[in-house]
Design an enzyme around this catalytic site. Structure first.
Site, PDB file in Angstrom:
ATOM      1  N   GLU A  21       0.859  -1.361   0.036  1.00 58.48           N
ATOM      2  CA  GLU A  21       0.061  -0.031  -0.156  1.00 58.48           C
ATOM      3  C   GLU A  21       0.855   1.105  -0.042  1.00 58.48           C
ATOM      4  O   GLU A  21       2.115   1.327   0.074  1.00 58.48           O
ATOM      5  CB  GLU A  21      -0.986   0.140   1.399  1.00 58.48           C
ATOM      6  N   ASN A 151     -10.297   4.824   1.694  1.00 59.70           N
ATOM      7  CA  ASN A 151      -9.397   4.574   0.427  1.00 59.70           C
ATOM      8  C   ASN A 151      -9.698   5.487  -0.399  1.00 59.70           C
ATOM      9  O   ASN A 151     -10.644   6.387  -0.357  1.00 59.70           O
ATOM     10  CB  ASN A 151      -9.365   3.268   0.013  1.00 59.70           C
ATOM     11  N   ASP A 201     -10.315   0.555  -4.163  1.00 55.96           N
ATOM     12  CA  ASP A 201      -9.190   0.713  -3.297  1.00 55.96           C
ATOM     13  C   ASP A 201      -8.415   2.082  -3.481  1.00 55.96           C
ATOM     14  O   ASP A 201      -9.021   3.199  -3.762  1.00 55.96           O
ATOM     15  CB  ASP A 201      -8.298  -0.618  -3.457  1.00 55.96           C
TER      16      ASP A 201
END
Length: 297
Positions: A21, A151, A201
């Site tokens: 991430e 997100n 996401d």
């Protein structure tokens, strides 16, 4: 229906991320950064040489932004830390929900004004446990609470619009913000409701204002217009694509992280490039990520 495009793609390094991430890019040094949140690792890739250095962290961290050439601000489970780029030394700048051990940091991105939007979530993705904060002028402002998985935090090039999602809802939101402060001046409204495979996401905005959003569980990145139309979908060689950022001195490549979180042995075998980090050639250009302003100059 938007056709899935297969553009040129390369693997960046050999390291697999449990939960990749928070990718970021510094054009001055041509260096990309990303995290494995769950394994407390920070990756540093000098794109010119292709070498990747792994930094072990004492805390679970998920995002960073540059303060100046020599220092970064690291977004971690219990606080925001100044990080010395050369030596890696961490110094606590400001606590972040440090009184709530049930949460950790997640997605984050800097507004063109230098204000840093930062999301938190429950460590077990508990419903409504998270919050979106904004670090503006050295002060944390609580923007939105009762978020489950924040997100897709990103901003229009003119700084007048912010985007984000609460991933379980599969809704991409837009909200008007003050370009000079990066703080909201309106209420969030649904820009796009995703139906179908995977979930929304991490995201980033290109130079023309398209919103590029990774689709977890669907092995792709989608591009949306500022009015919410999906106009492109690029294939990613791993099922759980997690977050993109534009990299390269001309911002012409799209770095996309991925993850093997929650995958058993059979699922990993069926997804042979799980957890790797990729460089895609989308045929568009991104823009520099702004530096965060800490209120000290």
């Amino acid at each position: 229906m938007t056709t899935i495009e297969r553009v040129p793609v390369a693997v960046l390094g050999e390291h697999r991320c449990h939960l990749g991430e928070g990718p970021a890019y510094d054009a001055a040094s041509d260096t990309a950064w990303w995290f494995d949140i769950l394994e407390r690792r920070l990756f540093e890739a000098r794109l010119g040489s292709g070498g990747v250095v792994v930094h072990t962290l004492p805390v679970m961290a998920s995002a960073l932004a540059y303060v100046d050439d020599g220092s970064q601000l690291l977004v971690a489970e219990d606080g925001l830390y100044r990080r010395d780029v050369a030596g890696g030394r961490l110094t606590l700048f400001l606590p972040l929900e440090a009184d709530n051990p049930a949460t950790r940091s997640n997605d984050a991105r800097v507004h063109p004004s230098g204000t840093f939007w930062i999301g938190t979530m429950g460590r077990q993705a508990e419903a409504g446990a998270g919050t979106i904060h904004a670090l503006q002028g050295g002060v944390l402002h609580r923007l939105y609470d009762r978020i489950t998985i924040p997100n897709a935090i990103c901003f229009a090039p003119d700084g007048a619009t912010a985007y984000f999602t609460d991933s379980p809802t599969n809704r991409l939101f837009r909200v008007a913000v003050d370009p000079s402060t990066g703080l909201p001046v309106g209420e969030p409204a649904t820009l796009h409701q995703h139906d179908g495979a995977g979930g929304l996401d991490g995201a980033v905005v290109d130079a023309e204002g398209l919103i590029w959003c990774a689709r977890w569980g669907a092995a792709c990145v989608d591009a949306y217009t500022p009015v919410g139309d999906r106009v492109r979908t690029l294939a990613v060689p791993a099922l759980q694509a997690s977050c993109p950022v534009f990299v390269g001195r001309d911002f012409g490549r799209l770095l996309v992280t991925s993850a093997y979180e929650g995958m058993d042995a059979a699922a990993r075998e069926a997804d042979p490039q799980h957890g790797l980090t990729f460089l895609l050639d989308p045929g568009v250009r991104g823009r520099p990520e702004p530096r965060v302003r800490l209120g000290d100059g």
